[in-house]
Design a protein around this motif. Structure first.
Motif, PDB file in Angstrom:
ATOM      1  N   LYS A 134       0.814  -1.220   0.000  1.00 21.40           N
ATOM      2  CA  LYS A 134       0.000   0.000   0.000  1.00 21.40           C
ATOM      3  C   LYS A 134       0.846   1.267   0.000  1.00 21.40           C
ATOM      4  N   ALA A 135       2.126   1.143   0.322  1.00 24.18           N
ATOM      5  CA  ALA A 135       2.996   2.316   0.331  1.00 24.18           C
ATOM      6  C   ALA A 135       3.245   2.846  -1.080  1.00 24.18           C
ATOM      7  N   TRP A 136       3.041   2.004  -2.064  1.00 27.82           N
ATOM      8  CA  TRP A 136       3.215   2.427  -3.445  1.00 27.82           C
ATOM      9  C   TRP A 136       1.996   3.233  -3.878  1.00 27.82           C
ATOM     10  N   THR A 137       2.227   4.425  -4.331  1.00 25.22           N
ATOM     11  CA  THR A 137       1.144   5.222  -4.889  1.00 25.22           C
ATOM     12  C   THR A 137       0.974   4.855  -6.362  1.00 25.22           C
ATOM     13  N   ARG A 138      -0.085   5.313  -6.927  1.00 26.63           N
ATOM     14  CA  ARG A 138      -0.320   5.092  -8.356  1.00 26.63           C
ATOM     15  C   ARG A 138       0.833   5.695  -9.159  1.00 26.63           C
ATOM     16  N   GLU A 139       1.273   6.871  -8.734  1.00 21.92           N
ATOM     17  CA  GLU A 139       2.354   7.554  -9.431  1.00 21.92           C
ATOM     18  C   GLU A 139       3.661   6.761  -9.338  1.00 21.92           C
ATOM     19  N   ASP A 140       3.938   6.193  -8.140  1.00 23.39           N
ATOM     20  CA  ASP A 140       5.143   5.366  -7.970  1.00 23.39           C
ATOM     21  C   ASP A 140       5.105   4.172  -8.922  1.00 23.39           C
ATOM     22  N   TYR A 141       3.965   3.522  -8.968  1.00 27.87           N
ATOM     23  CA  TYR A 141       3.784   2.340  -9.799  1.00 27.87           C
ATOM     24  C   TYR A 141       4.004   2.691 -11.277  1.00 27.87           C
ATOM     25  N   LEU A 142       3.356   3.758 -11.725  1.00 23.67           N
ATOM     26  CA  LEU A 142       3.488   4.151 -13.129  1.00 23.67           C
ATOM     27  C   LEU A 142       4.917   4.583 -13.456  1.00 23.67           C
ATOM     28  N   ALA A 143       5.563   5.286 -12.529  1.00 30.77           N
ATOM     29  CA  ALA A 143       6.953   5.702 -12.756  1.00 30.77           C
ATOM     30  C   ALA A 143       7.868   4.488 -12.867  1.00 30.77           C
ATOM     31  N   ALA A 144       7.662   3.491 -12.031  1.00 30.33           N
ATOM     32  CA  ALA A 144       8.477   2.279 -12.091  1.00 30.33           C
ATOM     33  C   ALA A 144       8.283   1.571 -13.426  1.00 30.33           C
ATOM     34  N   TRP A 145       7.037   1.471 -13.887  1.00 30.77           N
ATOM     35  CA  TRP A 145       6.786   0.829 -15.169  1.00 30.77           C
ATOM     36  C   TRP A 145       7.373   1.640 -16.315  1.00 30.77           C
TER      37      TRP A 145
END
Length: 154
Positions: A134-145
């Motif tokens: 849950k610590a991953w935000t949507r923005e974190d996830y998209l940036a990683a991808w």
């Protein structure tokens, strides 16, 4: 599961999901063992029921690349047995029972460890894994991808 000794303790192993490579062999082996149930694809409602009534989640896979199933299991309150050194382990920051997916002995031991967790150990493992996910935000996830897609390994 058969080697874990959990059948003698009254546990069952439920396998659900689509059939893939090697499914005929898996079906043959599963049918030869007591308390192993092959369900195939299940509805969302059936999956929620399975999570609510399970002792744990087991996925020592070589093919699960994103770790979503272990995150879902943690969200549903289940401790997991997953493949070591994979996205599954990373998805919950190691807060799972991690096994060599090629070792029947380690997987069997993972089954035993899972059901042997105290309620506090189980809750702590699940809460830590869930919190990490849950610590991953949507923005974190998209940036990683974006990073993965735009910067392939050399």
């Amino acid at each position: 599961f058969a080697q874990s000794g959990l059948v003698e303790q009254g546990y069952s192993h439920v396998i659900c999901g689509p059939r893939g490579h090697g499914s005929e062999y898996i079906e043959t082996v599963a049918q030869a063992h007591e308390n192993v149930h092959l369900l195939g694809r299940v509805s969302d409602a059936e999956l929620r029921w399975l999570y609510a009534n399970a002792s744990g989640f087991v996925l020592p896979s070589l093919l699960e690349g994103f770790g979503v199933p272990v995150i879902e299991a943690a969200y549903r309150g289940l401790p997991s047995v997953v493949s070591a050194n994979t996205a599954q382990e990373e998805a919950v920051n190691g807060h799972a029972i991690c096994v060599d997916p090629m070792s029947v002995e380690e997987i069997a031991e993972g089954f035993r460890k899972n059901v042997g967790l105290s309620p506090k150990e189980s809750r702590d493992m699940v809460d830590a894994g869930d919190a990490h996910a849950k610590a991953w935000t949507r923005e974190d996830y998209l940036a990683a991808w974006r990073d993965v897609l735009l910067n392939p390994p050399e």
